[in-house]
Design an enzyme around this catalytic site. Sequence first.
Site, PDB file in Angstrom:
ATOM      1  N   GLY A  42      57.960  61.083  81.184  1.00 15.83           N
ATOM      2  CA  GLY A  42      56.817  61.010  81.999  1.00 15.83           C
ATOM      3  C   GLY A  42      55.612  60.146  81.757  1.00 15.83           C
ATOM      4  O   GLY A  42      54.836  59.575  82.643  1.00 15.83           O
ATOM      5  N   GLU A  97      50.622  60.296  76.545  1.00 17.82           N
ATOM      6  CA  GLU A  97      51.146  61.165  77.022  1.00 17.82           C
ATOM      7  C   GLU A  97      50.716  60.997  78.535  1.00 17.82           C
ATOM      8  O   GLU A  97      49.647  60.747  79.021  1.00 17.82           O
ATOM      9  CB  GLU A  97      50.505  62.524  76.548  1.00 17.82           C
ATOM     10  CG  GLU A  97      51.406  63.351  75.857  1.00 17.82           C
ATOM     11  CD  GLU A  97      52.579  63.857  76.475  1.00 17.82           C
ATOM     12  OE1 GLU A  97      53.020  63.598  77.615  1.00 17.82           O
ATOM     13  OE2 GLU A  97      53.253  64.692  75.950  1.00 17.82           O
ATOM     14  N   ASP A  98      51.610  61.698  79.464  1.00 20.67           N
ATOM     15  CA  ASP A  98      51.334  61.835  80.638  1.00 20.67           C
ATOM     16  C   ASP A  98      50.318  63.120  81.285  1.00 20.67           C
ATOM     17  O   ASP A  98      49.563  62.921  81.811  1.00 20.67           O
ATOM     18  CB  ASP A  98      52.773  62.032  81.842  1.00 20.67           C
ATOM     19  CG  ASP A  98      53.594  63.192  80.959  1.00 20.67           C
ATOM     20  OD1 ASP A  98      53.167  63.832  80.115  1.00 20.67           O
ATOM     21  OD2 ASP A  98      54.764  63.458  81.658  1.00 20.67           O
ATOM     22  N   ASP A 101      49.102  70.117  79.198  1.00 17.51           N
ATOM     23  CA  ASP A 101      49.181  71.417  79.741  1.00 17.51           C
ATOM     24  C   ASP A 101      48.753  72.544  78.683  1.00 17.51           C
ATOM     25  O   ASP A 101      47.897  72.837  78.631  1.00 17.51           O
ATOM     26  CB  ASP A 101      50.662  71.650  80.457  1.00 17.51           C
ATOM     27  CG  ASP A 101      50.518  72.887  81.678  1.00 17.51           C
ATOM     28  OD1 ASP A 101      49.778  73.281  82.100  1.00 17.51           O
ATOM     29  OD2 ASP A 101      51.530  73.345  81.549  1.00 17.51           O
ATOM     30  N   SER A 102      49.888  73.300  78.488  1.00 21.84           N
ATOM     31  CA  SER A 102      49.540  74.213  77.524  1.00 21.84           C
ATOM     32  C   SER A 102      48.858  73.566  76.106  1.00 21.84           C
ATOM     33  O   SER A 102      48.364  74.421  75.462  1.00 21.84           O
ATOM     34  CB  SER A 102      50.438  75.187  77.168  1.00 21.84           C
ATOM     35  OG  SER A 102      51.643  74.480  76.404  1.00 21.84           O
ATOM     36  N   GLY A 103      49.521  72.368  75.726  1.00 22.68           N
ATOM     37  CA  GLY A 103      48.925  71.839  74.763  1.00 22.68           C
ATOM     38  C   GLY A 103      50.079  71.900  73.601  1.00 22.68           C
ATOM     39  O   GLY A 103      50.025  71.438  72.435  1.00 22.68           O
ATOM     40  N   THR A 105      53.486  71.163  73.474  1.00 26.39           N
ATOM     41  CA  THR A 105      54.228  69.909  73.004  1.00 26.39           C
ATOM     42  C   THR A 105      53.506  69.021  72.094  1.00 26.39           C
ATOM     43  O   THR A 105      54.042  68.566  71.101  1.00 26.39           O
ATOM     44  CB  THR A 105      54.536  69.218  74.325  1.00 26.39           C
ATOM     45  OG1 THR A 105      55.098  70.068  75.368  1.00 26.39           O
ATOM     46  CG2 THR A 105      55.450  68.002  74.109  1.00 26.39           C
ATOM     47  N   LEU A 106      52.134  68.644  72.389  1.00 22.15           N
ATOM     48  CA  LEU A 106      51.346  67.782  71.610  1.00 22.15           C
ATOM     49  C   LEU A 106      50.843  68.301  70.270  1.00 22.15           C
ATOM     50  O   LEU A 106      50.924  67.576  69.353  1.00 22.15           O
ATOM     51  CB  LEU A 106      50.151  67.356  72.333  1.00 22.15           C
ATOM     52  CG  LEU A 106      50.079  66.121  73.015  1.00 22.15           C
ATOM     53  CD1 LEU A 106      50.224  65.013  71.953  1.00 22.15           C
ATOM     54  CD2 LEU A 106      51.361  65.986  74.135  1.00 22.15           C
ATOM     55  N   PHE A 150      50.559  72.035  90.125  1.00 22.31           N
ATOM     56  CA  PHE A 150      51.575  71.247  89.523  1.00 22.31           C
ATOM     57  C   PHE A 150      51.724  69.878  90.176  1.00 22.31           C
ATOM     58  O   PHE A 150      51.875  69.735  91.344  1.00 22.31           O
ATOM     59  CB  PHE A 150      53.079  71.982  89.681  1.00 22.31           C
ATOM     60  CG  PHE A 150      54.114  71.389  88.723  1.00 22.31           C
ATOM     61  CD1 PHE A 150      54.150  72.015  87.366  1.00 22.31           C
ATOM     62  CD2 PHE A 150      55.020  70.559  89.228  1.00 22.31           C
ATOM     63  CE1 PHE A 150      55.174  71.266  86.566  1.00 22.31           C
ATOM     64  CE2 PHE A 150      56.007  69.967  88.456  1.00 22.31           C
ATOM     65  CZ  PHE A 150      55.967  70.307  87.018  1.00 22.31           C
ATOM     66  N   ASP A 157      57.552  64.457  86.882  1.00 21.64           N
ATOM     67  CA  ASP A 157      58.485  64.848  87.756  1.00 21.64           C
ATOM     68  C   ASP A 157      58.431  66.281  88.019  1.00 21.64           C
ATOM     69  O   ASP A 157      57.737  66.884  87.269  1.00 21.64           O
ATOM     70  CB  ASP A 157      59.935  64.945  87.170  1.00 21.64           C
ATOM     71  CG  ASP A 157      60.230  65.699  86.055  1.00 21.64           C
ATOM     72  OD1 ASP A 157      59.252  65.842  84.936  1.00 21.64           O
ATOM     73  OD2 ASP A 157      61.199  66.370  85.916  1.00 21.64           O
ATOM     74  N   ARG A 163      59.344  60.922  90.326  1.00 19.70           N
ATOM     75  CA  ARG A 163      58.484  59.968  89.081  1.00 19.70           C
ATOM     76  C   ARG A 163      58.099  58.739  89.452  1.00 19.70           C
ATOM     77  O   ARG A 163      57.207  58.128  89.082  1.00 19.70           O
ATOM     78  CB  ARG A 163      59.609  59.829  87.951  1.00 19.70           C
ATOM     79  CG  ARG A 163      59.894  61.098  86.963  1.00 19.70           C
ATOM     80  CD  ARG A 163      60.643  60.481  85.689  1.00 19.70           C
ATOM     81  NE  ARG A 163      61.367  61.557  85.344  1.00 19.70           N
ATOM     82  CZ  ARG A 163      60.838  62.515  84.251  1.00 19.70           C
ATOM     83  NH1 ARG A 163      59.459  62.468  84.024  1.00 19.70           N
ATOM     84  NH2 ARG A 163      61.446  63.637  83.799  1.00 19.70           N
TER      85      ARG A 163
HETATM   86  P1  IMP Z   1      52.555  71.558  77.406  1.00 23.64           P
HETATM   87  O1  IMP Z   1      53.460  71.563  76.189  1.00 23.64           O
HETATM   88  O2  IMP Z   1      52.593  72.630  78.286  1.00 23.64           O
HETATM   89  O3  IMP Z   1      51.356  70.914  77.159  1.00 23.64           O
HETATM   90  O4  IMP Z   1      53.495  70.689  78.516  1.00 23.64           O
HETATM   91  C1  IMP Z   1      53.412  69.199  78.615  1.00 23.64           C
HETATM   92  C2  IMP Z   1      54.618  68.769  79.349  1.00 23.64           C
HETATM   93  O5  IMP Z   1      54.937  69.420  80.394  1.00 23.64           O
HETATM   94  C3  IMP Z   1      54.133  67.378  79.850  1.00 23.64           C
HETATM   95  O6  IMP Z   1      54.590  66.420  79.150  1.00 23.64           O
HETATM   96  C4  IMP Z   1      55.104  67.354  81.097  1.00 23.64           C
HETATM   97  O7  IMP Z   1      56.537  66.906  80.750  1.00 23.64           O
HETATM   98  C5  IMP Z   1      55.196  68.731  81.380  1.00 23.64           C
HETATM   99  N1  IMP Z   1      54.422  69.375  82.634  1.00 23.64           N
HETATM  100  C6  IMP Z   1      53.333  70.181  82.233  1.00 23.64           C
HETATM  101  N2  IMP Z   1      52.342  70.176  83.681  1.00 23.64           N
HETATM  102  C7  IMP Z   1      53.037  69.434  84.526  1.00 23.64           C
HETATM  103  C8  IMP Z   1      52.803  69.039  85.802  1.00 23.64           C
HETATM  104  O8  IMP Z   1      51.947  69.591  86.453  1.00 23.64           O
HETATM  105  N3  IMP Z   1      53.992  68.193  86.407  1.00 23.64           N
HETATM  106  C9  IMP Z   1      54.989  67.664  85.692  1.00 23.64           C
HETATM  107  N4  IMP Z   1      55.119  68.082  84.377  1.00 23.64           N
HETATM  108  C10 IMP Z   1      54.306  69.019  83.800  1.00 23.64           C
HETATM  109 MG    MG Z   2      55.420  64.374  78.582  1.00 23.93          MG
END
Ligand code: IMP
Ligand code: MG
Length: 176
Positions: A42, A97-98, A101-103, A105-106, A150, A157, A163
């Site tokens: 992303g 990062e792109d 969201d929840s945080g 992953t980061l 979203f 994507d 994308r």
């Molecule tokens: P997190 O772990 O919930 O913060 O998710 C982060 C990852 O979820 C991002 O790097 C995206 O790959 C995916 N993601 C979260 N929200 C969106 C969205 O609105 N559109 C597309 N991908 C998303």
């Molecule tokens: Mg990402």
Amino acid sequence: MKEKVRIFLQEQEVNARIAEIAKKISDDYAGKEVHLICVLKGSVFFMCELAKRITVPVTMDFMSVTSYGNDTKSSGVVKIVKDLDEPLDGKDVLVVEDIIDSGRTLSYLLNILEKRNPKSLRLCTLLDKPERRVTDVAVDYTCFNIPDEFVVGYGLDYAQKYRNLPFIGIVEFVEE
Ligand code: IMP
Ligand code: MG
């Protein structure tokens, strides 16, 4: 259900904001080199546009993690699919990062990278959905805070599609 994409941020607006953030990064890292880490897939488009506008020396590396399947909800499961090629010791690392969201992953990723002894470790994101945060993540550079929708395009994507859209759009689901 079929999806429709409504334009949310036009390409020019996104690029103008990226230029502002690149200027700030160039100022903050004056006299240093910045090692950009692109979180695939992303962040690819954002990484390129950002890197082109940074005026201090830049090196880059790529890594791929998964936390999402073909869905719009976080699974909470994070896995390294492709690791970095280079070590991080002594480098001023900036994770690109792109979207946050929840945080989850980061926070997982930053934890792993911190253990590799970078000189500094910062985070830059194109988009942030602060309302959705479930873990604490310190974001150093944010291009846009967005509502809980979203979004796709500019690298993001939905089920691997969209994308390549040059703008950022909101996905709307419509009855067929
Ligand atoms: P997190 O772990 O919930 O913060 O998710 C982060 C990852 O979820 C991002 O790097 C995206 O790959 C995916 N993601 C979260 N929200 C969106 C969205 O609105 N559109 C597309 N991908 C998303
Ligand atoms: Mg990402």
